[in-house]
Design a protein around this motif. Structure first.
Motif, short mmCIF file in Angstrom:
data_model
loop_
_atom_site.label_atom_id
_atom_site.label_comp_id
_atom_site.label_asym_id
_atom_site.label_seq_id
_atom_site.Cartn_x
_atom_site.Cartn_y
_atom_site.Cartn_z
N SER A 1 0.84 -1.20 0.00
CA SER A 1 0.00 0.00 0.00
C SER A 1 0.87 1.24 0.00
O SER A 1 2.08 1.18 0.18
CB SER A 1 -0.92 0.01 1.23
N ARG A 2 0.22 2.37 -0.19
CA ARG A 2 0.88 3.67 -0.09
C ARG A 2 0.16 4.49 0.96
O ARG A 2 -1.04 4.32 1.18
CB ARG A 2 0.81 4.40 -1.43
N PHE A 3 0.90 5.39 1.60
CA PHE A 3 0.27 6.24 2.59
C PHE A 3 0.86 7.65 2.54
O PHE A 3 1.98 7.85 2.09
CB PHE A 3 0.40 5.65 4.00
N THR A 4 0.05 8.59 3.00
CA THR A 4 0.45 9.99 3.10
C THR A 4 0.02 10.49 4.46
O THR A 4 -1.11 10.26 4.89
CB THR A 4 -0.21 10.85 2.00
N ILE A 5 0.93 11.18 5.14
CA ILE A 5 0.62 11.76 6.45
C ILE A 5 0.84 13.26 6.36
O ILE A 5 1.90 13.72 5.93
CB ILE A 5 1.53 11.17 7.55
N ILE A 6 -0.18 14.02 6.76
CA ILE A 6 -0.09 15.48 6.78
C ILE A 6 -0.36 15.94 8.20
O ILE A 6 -1.39 15.59 8.79
CB ILE A 6 -1.11 16.12 5.82
N ALA A 7 0.57 16.71 8.75
CA ALA A 7 0.41 17.24 10.11
C ALA A 7 0.31 18.76 10.04
O ALA A 7 1.08 19.41 9.35
CB ALA A 7 1.60 16.84 10.98
N LYS A 8 -0.67 19.28 10.76
CA LYS A 8 -0.85 20.73 10.83
C LYS A 8 -0.64 21.19 12.26
O LYS A 8 -0.91 20.45 13.20
CB LYS A 8 -2.25 21.14 10.37
N GLY A 9 -0.18 22.42 12.41
CA GLY A 9 0.06 22.95 13.74
C GLY A 9 -0.01 24.46 13.75
O GLY A 9 -0.14 25.11 12.71
N VAL A 10 0.07 25.00 14.95
CA VAL A 10 0.06 26.45 15.15
C VAL A 10 1.28 26.83 15.98
O VAL A 10 1.87 26.01 16.67
CB VAL A 10 -1.23 26.92 15.87
N VAL A 11 1.64 28.10 15.88
CA VAL A 11 2.75 28.61 16.66
C VAL A 11 2.30 28.75 18.10
O VAL A 11 1.21 29.25 18.39
CB VAL A 11 3.24 29.97 16.11
N GLN A 12 3.14 28.30 19.02
CA GLN A 12 2.83 28.37 20.45
C GLN A 12 2.92 29.82 20.92
O GLN A 12 3.90 30.51 20.65
CB GLN A 12 3.84 27.50 21.20
N ASN A 13 1.89 30.29 21.62
CA ASN A 13 1.87 31.66 22.12
C ASN A 13 3.02 31.91 23.09
O ASN A 13 3.32 31.08 23.95
CB ASN A 13 0.55 31.96 22.85
N GLY A 14 3.67 33.04 22.94
CA GLY A 14 4.72 33.44 23.88
C GLY A 14 6.02 32.68 23.73
O GLY A 14 6.88 32.77 24.59
N CYS A 15 6.18 31.95 22.66
CA CYS A 15 7.40 31.17 22.49
C CYS A 15 8.38 31.95 21.62
O CYS A 15 8.03 32.46 20.57
CB CYS A 15 7.08 29.84 21.83
N ASN A 16 9.63 31.99 22.06
CA ASN A 16 10.69 32.66 21.32
C ASN A 16 11.52 31.58 20.64
O ASN A 16 12.22 30.82 21.31
CB ASN A 16 11.54 33.50 22.27
N VAL A 17 11.48 31.51 19.31
CA VAL A 17 12.15 30.45 18.57
C VAL A 17 13.64 30.45 18.84
O VAL A 17 14.25 29.40 19.05
CB VAL A 17 11.87 30.57 17.05
#
Length: 146
Positions: free
Chosen positions: A99-115
């Motif tokens: 079989s074949r598979f595809t995984i897509i993950a979505k996210g948001v930036v964490q509030n107050g986080c300094n990269v």
């Protein structure tokens, strides 16, 4: 006889391409969510399990994971570990696993986080601040078949 086998293989390949099983973990309705990780892979005839580590950028919280598996004959078990960000796809011993598979993950930036600060700290000190506001991490999953 040989041409019939080739036609059968082509027909099965075409049917497999349109048959998708989808598992969803989290909620896909946040307007600020962006795609943070995409992974495409496949199973061979003798593979029965794969564990896929999702890549989560610093200062991001995953809010949604979509796993699509294309296999006309078998339905695997799919699990997502919210703590380790690992998707596990498992076929039983007697299932047909190519079989074949595809995984897509979505996210948001964490509030107050300094990269920049997040990348300089050792992993033990990178815990999110207590009492944060904003989106919550993934809590549950669902499955649908097309």
């Amino acid at each position: 006889m040989g041409s019939k086998v080739i036609l059968l293989c082509i027909a099965l390949s075409a049917v497999q391409a349109v048959h998708a099983q989808i598992w969803e973990f989290g909620v896909d309705n946040l307007p600020t969510a962006i795609v943070v990780s995409v992974f495409k892979g496949s199973f061979t005839l003798f593979q029965k399990e794969q564990k896929i580590q999702l890549i989560v950028p610093p200062c991001h919280i995953l809010t949604y994971v979509n796993v699509e598996v294309n296999n006309f004959f078998s339905t695997p078990e799919v699990h997502y570990n919210t703590q380790t960000h690992v998707v596990t796809i498992t076929y039983s011993l007697l299932q047909l696993s190519p079989s074949r598979f595809t995984i897509i993950a979505k996210g948001v930036v964490q509030n107050g986080c300094n990269v920049q600060r997040q990348q300089q700290l050792p992993p033990a000190q990178q815990a999110p601040p207590q009492g944060r506001q904003g989106p919550r991490p993934i809590q549950h999953g669902s499955y649908r078949q097309y």
